[in-house]
Structures are given as C-alpha cells and as structure tokens.
Write an enzyme that holds these catalytic residues in place. Sequence first.
Site, short mmCIF file in Angstrom:
data_model
loop_
_atom_site.label_atom_id
_atom_site.label_comp_id
_atom_site.label_asym_id
_atom_site.label_seq_id
_atom_site.Cartn_x
_atom_site.Cartn_y
_atom_site.Cartn_z
N GLY A 24 22.13 -20.67 -0.24
CA GLY A 24 22.13 -20.45 -1.70
C GLY A 24 23.22 -21.25 -2.38
N ASP A 79 27.55 -14.97 3.17
CA ASP A 79 26.27 -15.26 2.53
C ASP A 79 26.31 -14.76 1.09
OD1 ASP A 79 23.67 -16.07 2.18
OD2 ASP A 79 22.81 -14.74 3.70
N ALA A 81 24.07 -13.18 -2.45
CA ALA A 81 23.12 -12.08 -2.67
C ALA A 81 22.56 -12.20 -4.08
CB ALA A 81 23.81 -10.73 -2.51
N LYS A 92 18.55 -9.69 -1.10
CA LYS A 92 18.70 -11.11 -0.87
C LYS A 92 17.31 -11.74 -0.74
CE LYS A 92 21.44 -12.42 2.30
NZ LYS A 92 21.57 -13.61 1.42
N GLY A 95 16.20 -17.30 -2.33
CA GLY A 95 16.06 -18.62 -1.73
C GLY A 95 15.09 -18.63 -0.54
N GLU A 101 18.78 -14.94 7.47
CA GLU A 101 20.00 -14.33 6.94
C GLU A 101 20.23 -12.94 7.53
OE1 GLU A 101 20.06 -16.65 2.64
OE2 GLU A 101 19.07 -14.73 2.77
#
Length: 220
Positions: A24, A79, A81, A92, A95, A101
């Site tokens: 992302g 990561d 969100a 999430k 993308g 993930e």
Amino acid sequence: MKEKVAQEIARRVKSGEVIGVGTGTTVDAALSEIGKRVQQEGLKLAVVPTSLQSAWRCQELGLTVLHPGYCGHLAWGFDGADQVTKERWAIKGKGGAMLQEKILAKRCKKFIIIADDTKLVARLGAGCPVPVEVIPEARILAEEGLKALGATEITIRTGSGKHGPVITEAGNIIIDAVFSNISATLERDVKSIVGVVESGLFIGYAHEVLVAGAAGISSL
Ligand code: 5RP
C-alpha cells in the site's frame, strides 16, 4: 501524516534484520524512508514481501527480497490498513493483497499496523467494505453466504485497465461486502463459507498500531 509513521518504522529497522513488509501507499512511504537509510548508512536488510508491488519496490531500494514460501516466523513486520480501531482490529485489502498480508501477520512475532488518523475509527465497517477473496467458481455461493451473514451490499471488485473482475495474485476474485455490524466472530464465519480463501478482517492480529496525527504518533 504517512511520512511521520514511515519515518518511525524506518527508525526501528536494524541492520541485518529480516522483516515482513505489507502493501500500500503507507508501506511504500515507509520503504522510501528505509531506502534513505540504505543509501546513507549502508543498512543491510532482508524482507519478506506481501505483493509483487512491494517486492519490486524493495528490490529497487537495494533490499534482499525473500520468497514468502521459504520463510517461517519473523521477528516483526509492518503493514497499512483501511480502517483500524483502538482495540487493534482492522480492515485491510483495498489493495487486494490481504491473503499474503494475513499470512505475514501470522508469521510475525510483532505485527505493526501503520496508519494516519483518518483510518482510526470507533467501529469497523462504516464506509469501508470488507474485501473477501473468493475462488472464481464459488462466486455465487460466496455471495449467498455473505448475505446470510448480514452483508447489506455486495460488489465484485473491478479495476481500471481491465474489463471484468480484478484477479488477485493468487488467481481469485474479490467481493467487497458491506457489514453494518462487525463482531468478533465475523472473520471466522466469513472464512467458513465454501470458496472463500481469506478476508480483509484482521481481528486480533496486530500487536501494535502506530497512528500519525497532527499531535504526533500514538502507539496503540
Ligand atoms: C492492501 C492493504 C493496504 O495496507 C491498505 O489498503 C492500506 O493502503 P494505503 O496505505 O494505501 O492506504 O491492505 O491490501
């Protein structure tokens, strides 16, 4: 705001580590900051990516890219969100990378979500559908199953540059499902629908959430 959390992630990285990297624009910002440390300090880092996009970006920045299939547990990873709560529940998958993930989240001893404060909500779901990755042949069954679980709106994700559905890196479609009530058991219930591979509900995965706001970064 993204830059603030990006800098915080880059500050935490230590040379010689192997870390997990999500997908992302917030993750991209963090990678750019890590890239600066590679240039300036000769930082050495190996990464386990969650998408082709992240793998390619890491490679450009001079990081060693490891194949997720050959990796077990990792000390930590980060990561982005789409929505996150104070309890560290998250949605999430905007993308489309939520399958990899979630595998990353599980393999990290410490899984950190990074976000700006527009993503912080009191309850998940308002204005943010739950992405559900589904084997194409099971589309109708999955739609029925999601409606039975309370989804009020269901959309097959389509993309620009292609006629028809978005196909994930695992060859599946994504159904974006709107739920007005997201309970602790919804993730498990969605996963139990035949043909569902994974969902973008991350309930109980994040060990820390870093939220950037006007006043600075808060750690949840
Ligand atoms: C991709 C994701 C992303 O982490 C999420 O959509 C946040 O993206 P961005 O940082 O661009 O807002 O889950 O599958």
